[in-house]
Scaffold this motif. Structure first.
Motif, short mmCIF file in Angstrom:
data_model
loop_
_atom_site.label_atom_id
_atom_site.label_comp_id
_atom_site.label_asym_id
_atom_site.label_seq_id
_atom_site.Cartn_x
_atom_site.Cartn_y
_atom_site.Cartn_z
N UNK A 1 0.85 -1.20 0.00
CA UNK A 1 0.00 0.00 0.00
C UNK A 1 0.88 1.25 0.00
N UNK A 2 1.88 1.27 0.87
CA UNK A 2 2.77 2.43 0.98
C UNK A 2 3.52 2.68 -0.33
N UNK A 3 4.01 1.62 -0.97
CA UNK A 3 4.78 1.77 -2.21
C UNK A 3 3.89 2.32 -3.33
N UNK A 4 2.67 1.81 -3.44
CA UNK A 4 1.75 2.30 -4.47
C UNK A 4 1.37 3.77 -4.21
N UNK A 5 1.09 4.11 -2.96
CA UNK A 5 0.74 5.50 -2.61
C UNK A 5 1.93 6.42 -2.94
N UNK A 6 3.14 5.97 -2.59
CA UNK A 6 4.34 6.79 -2.83
C UNK A 6 4.60 6.99 -4.32
N UNK A 7 4.26 5.97 -5.13
CA UNK A 7 4.43 6.10 -6.58
C UNK A 7 3.55 7.23 -7.11
N UNK A 8 2.35 7.35 -6.56
CA UNK A 8 1.41 8.40 -6.99
C UNK A 8 1.78 9.75 -6.38
N UNK A 9 2.19 9.75 -5.12
CA UNK A 9 2.41 10.99 -4.37
C UNK A 9 3.85 11.49 -4.47
N UNK A 10 4.70 10.71 -5.14
CA UNK A 10 6.09 11.10 -5.37
C UNK A 10 6.84 11.35 -4.04
N UNK A 11 6.72 10.39 -3.13
CA UNK A 11 7.43 10.47 -1.85
C UNK A 11 8.30 9.23 -1.66
N UNK A 12 9.13 9.25 -0.66
CA UNK A 12 9.88 8.08 -0.24
C UNK A 12 8.99 7.24 0.68
N UNK A 13 9.40 5.99 0.92
CA UNK A 13 8.75 5.12 1.90
C UNK A 13 9.78 4.71 2.96
N UNK A 14 9.36 4.63 4.19
CA UNK A 14 10.16 3.97 5.23
C UNK A 14 9.26 2.92 5.86
N UNK A 15 9.76 1.68 5.97
CA UNK A 15 8.92 0.72 6.69
C UNK A 15 9.60 0.25 7.98
N UNK A 16 8.80 0.25 9.06
CA UNK A 16 9.28 -0.25 10.34
C UNK A 16 9.43 -1.76 10.25
N UNK A 17 10.51 -2.27 10.86
CA UNK A 17 10.73 -3.71 10.88
C UNK A 17 10.20 -4.28 12.19
N UNK A 18 9.83 -5.55 12.13
CA UNK A 18 9.14 -6.13 13.28
C UNK A 18 10.06 -6.79 14.30
#
Lengths: 190, 190
Positions: free
Chosen positions: B64-81
Motif C-alpha cells: 500500500x505504501x509503495x503504491x501511494x508513494x508512486x502516486x504521491x512522489x514520496x519516499x517510503x520507510x517501513x518499520x521492521x518487526x
C-alpha cells in the motif's frame, strides 16, 4: 543498470560477512522513484513475455514487486513466511532456510492465486545463495502457472545462487551483479 | 471510496472473530492498479500537506505504501518487526501487540530516516484496534519529523482504534470504514 550501481557505490555499506546494507533506498527506506525506473528496465528485458503476475516473498521483496507491477501493469502475489491465521484453503508450501536470519521457515502461497492462465515473473530485492528464489521457483512448479523467469535488484554473484539457477535453464535478470567485495571495494559484473 | 467498498463486498470473506479476508486484492494477492487508484484519492485528501515520506510497517503495509508513494512522489520507510541483523546504528523502537497473531514484538526504525525536514504520512492496509498505528505515531513522535496524519485502506470502525486516534487530534483518513458485520453482511460508514 548504471543508476542502481551508482546508488550501491554511493550509499551502500558493507557489514561483516559481506552483507551489503542498502537500507537508504532499497529495504528500509525505499526510493520508489528508483524502483519505478528499475521496473521500466525489467519491463524492457521481458518485453513480449506476457507476464500476468509478479511473485515475491515478504517483506522487502514486496516494495520491489509492487513498483515493478505498477510499471508492468500486472498483479502481485507475495508468499508469506509462516502459516498465519489469515491463510486458509488450498495452499502451496515450501520449506526454506534464511542465511541472513539463520532460521528455517515455511513459504506459503494460496493455490488459487497461481492459475493455469498465469505467466509468472519472480521478483526479489536480493539474490545471494538463492534459497528464497529456489523456493519461489518450487512454488510456481507446484502450481498450474508458467514460470517466465526471475528479476532481482541486486545479485551477489560471488555467492553463486544466480548462476546455479541459470544452469538449471531459468532466466535470471539482475539489475546489478556484485562479483567481488575486496577491502571494501565493490566490483560489478560487466 | 466506492471502488474499494465494492471490492470488499464482492471478494471479501468473513472469518471467525470478524476477521475480514481480502487476500485476493490487498494483502496476499495485490491488485496494484486498485492500490494506485487509492493512492490518487489519498493524494487528493492530503493535497497541500507537502508530505515527504510515507511510514508503514512490514509486511502487507509495504505494498500500500509503495503504491501511494508512486502516486504521491514520496519516499517510503517501513518499520521492521524485529531487531534483525541488518538494523544498526541509532534506532527508534516501540513495543507493540498484534491481535491477529496474538504476540508482542518490537517495531524498529533507524532514526536517520525520519529527519527534521520530513512531513510523515502513516499508511497501513488495516486499522482495527489501532495498535500498529499507535506504535507508528509513537515512532514519529520520538523522531524529529512531523506527523501529518494517517491513511488506511480498510478501517474496522466497530473496533474503535480509528476513533480513538481521531479523539487525540490525529487526522485519520480511511478509504473504507466498516461499521458493522451482522449475519455476514458488511455495513460501511457513510
Amino acid at each position: 543498470m548504471e543508476l542502481l550501481e551508482k546508488r550501491i557505490i554511493s550509499e551502500g555499506s558493507i557489514l561483516p560477512g559481506n552483507v551489503i546494507k542498502v537500507g537508504s533506498f532499497l529495504n528500509h527506506q525505499i526510493d520508489v522513484k528508483l524502483l519505478l525506473e528499475m521496473g521500466r528496465e525489467v519491463k524492457r528485458l521481458f518485453e513480449g513475455e506476457k507476464i500476468t503476475k509478479i511473485l515475491t516473498v515478504e517483506a522487502s521483496g514486496i516494495a520491489v514487486a509492487t513498483a515493478f507491477a505498477a510499471v508492468m501493469d500486472t498483479m502481485v502475489v507475495f508468499a508469506k513466511k509462516h502459516g498465519t491465521s489469515n491463510i486458509s484453503g488450498d495452499i502451496i508450501c515450501c520449506r526454506t532456510h534464511s542465511y541472513t536470519h539463520n532460521n528455517d521457515y515455511n513459504m506459503v502461497v494460496e493455490k488459487k492465486y497461481l492459475t493455469g492462465q498465469d505467466r509468472i515473473l519472480i521478483v526479489d530485492d536480493f539474490l545471494a545463495n538463492g534459497q528464497a528464489l529456489n523456493s519461489l521457483v518450487d512454488i510456481v512448479r507446484q502450481s498450474d502457472a508458467e514460470l517466465v523467469g526471475c528479476a532481482v535488484a541486486i545479485e551477489k554473484g560471488f555467492q553463486h545462487g544466480g548462476d546455479k539457477l541459470r544452469q538449471k535453464g531459468i532466466r535470471v535478470e539482475s539489475l546489478a551483479i556484485i562479483d567481488s567485495i575486496e577491502n571494501g571495494e565493490i566490483r560489478f559484473r560487466k
